[in-house]
Design an enzyme around this catalytic site. Structure first.
Site: not given
Ligand code: UD1
Ligand code: CA
Length: 460
Positions: A393-394, A11, A18, A144, A81, A340
């Protein structure tokens, strides 16, 4: 692990609000490589090519960073989400015909391959419908929270924002690490039941746990203790903490493989860098990308080396910067040398302080010891480039080449206006502005003649 047993879905669609950054969170780097690089690396030994990635925010940038993963990205156009991300990837997952799908947050760069392998082994043993990795860190932070029933069975994962002690009871400290293994045939029926009825207004993948328990499915949490390896990166501070862990891990590995490090905690070495035993490095310094450093070489402090090759016995003195450069055997660079892209130093050549080289070859044993710019050039073996030599050079529109033959001597403060060729063994008078070719062995001088005029002082 048999590939048909499991595929994986990473994901990586979120923006990472943040992080307060305009670039996608998963492309933020640790030791010069992105978070996603580390996640892929940990997955590869267990899952091979069977790894898909959800992209959303700045999807093209993420895809471009991993050309090898082409065709295995799935677009989540709106980031609603982690549960929604899973829904978007579901068709792809099903097409793999795997029994399970390992889902992992893309923001967990400290994950190691043995954690993935052990988790998959546990799932294969238990045959759970849903399994996830839980940890018990000192601080539950924004993780979570895992809730269990009176028999100790997993009941749900409740997001920190939604956790209410009056409803859920006192938190146990056990939290969700963000790595799940889903039995595809079982979870299929739960996907459409996810809602965004929570404090964030998002579809949570974590709600699958609750739904699965309600449907009588077999849900397990594999507890990994307080493992830092499963830390999720949500803020610049967490990124810095994770990078620190990786930096020390990498330095320890180097020390244990016979590399000498002075001020070792400030030696920063990327995960793809190759360094042979017997090399000596002093921190602080940074070595990134595909750099290779051969035995017997020494890198002094405050150097930054990216994608460069350093052959045996070379000495890189303090404060030198190398990018996409090649340093031959027994060469010397710096202090304050700058190589470089396209700089090639052949065996035994020397680049001294405040010398910049770009797209140029410095032949065997050639020297440019002070205050010089050599760009788009070929410098013959044994040639001496005097202090303050500049290859012009330029011309404001195009770049042109300077070729200097073997054994030539370029006097100090010479401007070589390219395109220009200086022959073998030629000598250029100091302070010249050379615009015409100079033949082998000839002397080229191009400067105003000195005029000495006697002055008579009037006595008042
Ligand atoms: C998430 C978990 C939480 C867990 C934590 C662990 C959920 C709802 N919560 O929280 O229980 O303890 O990870 O680190 O999953 N992402 C998408 N699409 C979206 C939203 C997020 O691909 O619409 C991806 C983000 O890029 C990220 C990952 O999902 O890599 C997790 O998302 P993030 O918002 O960081 O979740 P947490 O609040 O950390
Ligand atoms: Ca996270």
């Amino acid at each position: 692990m048999n590939n048909s047993f499991a595929c994986a879905l990473v994901l990586a669609g979120g923006k990472g609000t943040r992080m307060h950054s305009e670039s996608p969170k998963v492309l933020k780097t640790l030791l010069g490589e992105s978070m996603l690089y580390y996640v892929y690396n940990a997955l590869k030994p267990s899952l091979g090519e069977n790894v898909f990635t959800i992209v959303g925010f700045e999807a093209e940038r993420v895809e471009k960073a991993f050309p090898d993963m082409k065709d295995r990205f799935v677009l989540q156009a709106e980031q609603l989400g982690t549960g929604h991300a899973l829904q978007m990837g579901w068709e792809c997952i099903k097409q793999t015909e795997s029994e399970y799908c390992l889902v992992i947050n893309g923001d967990t760069p400290l994950i190691q391959e043995h954690i993935v392998a052990d988790f998959l082994t546990a799932v294969q043993r238990d045959g759970s419908d849903i399994s996830f990795v839980s940890i018990t860190p000192d601080d539950s932070g924004e993780f979570g929270r895992v809730t269990r029933d009176e028999n100790g069975q997993v009941a749900a994962i409740v997001e920190a924002k939604d956790y209410d002690e009056s409803v859920h009871g006192p938190a146990s400290g056990e939290v969700n690490a963000g790595i799940y293994c889903l039995k595809i045939s079982a979870v299929e029926s739960l996907l459409s039941k996810l809602t965004n009825n929570n404090k964030s207004g998002e579809y949570y993948i974590t709600d699958l746990v609750d739904l699965a328990v309600e449907s009588g499915m077999n849900v397990t949490a594999v507890n990994a203790g307080d493992s830092i390896d499963l830390m999720g990166i949500n803020s610049p501070f967490e990124l810095a903490q994770a990078e620190s862990v990786l930096r020390l891990r990498a330095a320890e590995k180097l020390l244990n493989s016979g590399i000498t490090l002075h001020n070792w905690e400030s030696v920063v070495v990327g995960p793809c860098v190759k360094i042979e035993p017997g090399v000596e490095i002093t921190g602080p310094c940074e070595i990134y990308g595909q750099s290779v450093i051969a035995r017997g070489s020494v890198v002094e402090s405050h150097c930054r080396i990216v994608d460069s090759e350093i052959a045996e016995g070379a000495l890189i003195k303090a404060y030198s910067h190398l990018e996409d450069a090649q340093v031959g055997r027994d060469c010397m660079v710096g202090p304050y040398g700058r190589l470089r892209p396209g700089a090639v130093m052949e065996e035994g050549s020397k680049v001294g302080n405040f010398v910049e080289i770009k797209k140029a070859v410095l032949g065997k044993g050639a020297k440019a010891s002070h205050l010089t710019y050599l760009g788009d050039s070929e410098i013959g073996a044994g040639t001496n480039i005097g202090a303050g030599t500049i290859t012009c050079n330029y011309d404001g529109v195009n770049k042109h080449k300077t070729v200097i033959g073997e054994g030539a001597f370029i006097g100090s403060n010479t401007a070589l206006v390219a395109p220009v060729t200086i022959g073998k063994g030629a000598l250029i008078g100091a302070g010249s502005t050379i615009t015409k070719n100079v033949n082998d062995g000839d002397l080229g001088v191009a400067r105003g003649k000195q005029v000495n005029i006697s002055r008579t002082f009037k006595k008042s």
